[in-house]
Motif scaffolding. Structure first.
Motif: not given
Lengths: 159, 171
Positions: B71-79
Motif C-alpha cells: 500500500t506504500w507503493c505509489v505505482p501499485c495504485y496505478e496498476e
C-alpha cells in the motif's frame, strides 16, 4: 479456543523454505555472538536488490532488513554460508552476490585487473632496463685550434 | 615504443567505451530472474480480504498471476485497476496479490477504497518475496498451469503488458 484457532491458522501459513532450494542444513546451528558475527559477514556478501551497490548489511531498506533476518534465521537453523549464498542466488541470480563467482564471463573481472597490472609491470621493467643499459654518450674531444684557449692553457700550466 | 603504448591505450579505451555503451538504456534495477522456466516456489498464505488460506500448489491446472505489491507503493495504485479489471474479465486465470511489509488494516482500507477481485495474501516477513527474487514492487510473476514460472514483469502493468505475458502462460 480462540488462541487454538489462531495457532491452527498460523500453522497453515507457510512461506517458501530454503530447504526447497538448497536442501537440509549442512552446518552447525549458530547462536550468541558467533551467530551475530556470521550474520554480519554474510550480510556483507549479499547485494541489496533495491539499492545502488549496497550490501544488505549496510542498507536501511526494509527489503534488506528482511533478507538479513532470513540470513540470521538460516544460520540459526544450521545452514552453511555456501548454502545461504546459494539460496539467495537461486532467487535473485548472481546479481545478488557482491563477490562475483570465478566462472564464465565473470572470470574476466578477476583476470583482467591482474593481466593489466602484469602488462604494466613488464612495460615499466623493460623501459627501465633500456635506460640502464643505454651507453652514456661519448664525448669526443676534438683538438681545438684556438689561440685564446692555447694562451689560457699556457697560463694555467705555467708554474 | 610510443606507437605500442598508443595502440594499447586505444584498445583499453575502446573496451571501456563498448562496455559503457552496451549498458546505455538498461535499467540498473532490473534483475534477470533465474526462476524463469523453473517451478514456482510453493507457499500457503492467508488472504486478508477473504480470510481463506491459499496454497499455490492447489492452483495447478490453470494459469496463475502472482502480483507483489504494497500500500506504500505509489505505482501499485496505478496498476491496481488493471489487475482488478482483468481478474473480472478472465475467470479462468487465478490472480493472487502478495503484499509484503504492510499491515492488514492498511491493505483492507486500500481494497475497500479501490475494489478487489481476487485473494490478497499477506507475506508478513517478506520470505515469499525473497524466494521469488522480488527486487521492488510492483512485480508480477506469470505461472503456467503446470506450475512453472514463464514470465516476470517489473513495474506497473497495463492490460497489453499483462495479456502479452499471460499469453506465455497459456502456450
Amino acid at each position: 479456543m480462540i488462541a487454538t484457532f489462531f495457532l491452527l491458522a498460523l500453522l497453515q501459513i507457510k512461506a517458501p523454505d530454503a530447504a526447497q532450494f538448497v536442501g537440509e542444513p549442512k552446518g552447525i546451528p549458530l547462536s550468541g555472538p558467533r551467530l551475530e558475527e556470521q550474520t554480519m559477514v554474510i550480510s556483507h556478501e549479499l547485494r541489496c536488490p533495491v539499492c545502488q551497490g549496497l550490501a544488505i548489511g549496510d542498507s536501511p531498506s526494509i527489503m534488506a532488513a528482511n533478507m538479513k533476518a532470513q540470513v540470521r534465521e538460516l544460520l540459526e537453523r544450521g545452514y552453511t554460508e555456501e548454502q545461504i549464498l546459494s539460496y539467495f542466488e537461486k532467487s535473485y541470480g548472481q546479481f545478488v552476490l557482491l563477490k562475483p563467482k570465478f566462472q564464465g564471463v565473470n572470470t574476466l573481472v578477476w583476470i583482467l585487473p591482474i593481466a593489466v597490472l602484469a602488462i604494466g609491470f613488464v612495460l615499466v621493467v623493460s623501459k627501465a632496463k633500456k635506460l640502464e643499459v643505454a651507453p652514456a654518450p661519448v664525448v669526443v674531444e676534438e683538438p681545438v685550434d684556438d689561440p685564446y684557449l692555447a694562451q689560457v692553457r699556457e697560463m694555467v700550466e705555467k708554474p | 615504443m610510443n606507437r605500442t603504448v598508443l595502440i594499447i591505450g586505444i584498445i583499453i579505451v575502446a573496451v571501456i567505451v563498448f562496455v559503457l555503451f552496451a549498458g546505455l538504456g538498461k535499467d540498473p534495477q532490473h534483475i534477470d530472474s533465474p526462476l524463469i522456466g523453473k517451478p514456482a516456489p510453493p507457499f500457503t498464505l492467508k488472504a486478508v480480504n477473504t480470510g481463506q488460506t491459499i496454497d499455490l500448489q492447489s492452483l495447478r491446472g490453470k494459469p496463475v498471476i502472482v502480483n507483489f505489491w504494497a500500500t506504500w507503493c505509489v505505482p501499485c495504485y496505478e496498476e491496481h485497476p488493471t489487475l482488478v479489471a482483468n481478474a473480472r474479465q478472465l475467470p479462468d486465470v487465478q490472480f493472487v496479490g502478495v503484499v509484503f511489509n504492510d499491515t492488514e488494516d492498511k491493505i483492507n482500507q486500500f481494497l475497500a477504497a479501490r475494489g478487489s477481485a481476487y485473494p490478497t495474501l499477506l507475506d508478513a516477513n517478506g520470505k515469499t518475496a525473497i524466494a521469488y527474487g522480488v527486487g521492488g514492487v510492483p512485480e508480477t510473476y506469470f505461472i503456467n498451469p503446470s506450475g512453472i514460472i514463464v514470465a516476470k514483469f517489473e513495474g506497473p502493468m497495463d492490460s497489453d503488458i499483462l495479456r502479452a505475458n499471460l499469453a506465455k502462460a497459456l502456450q
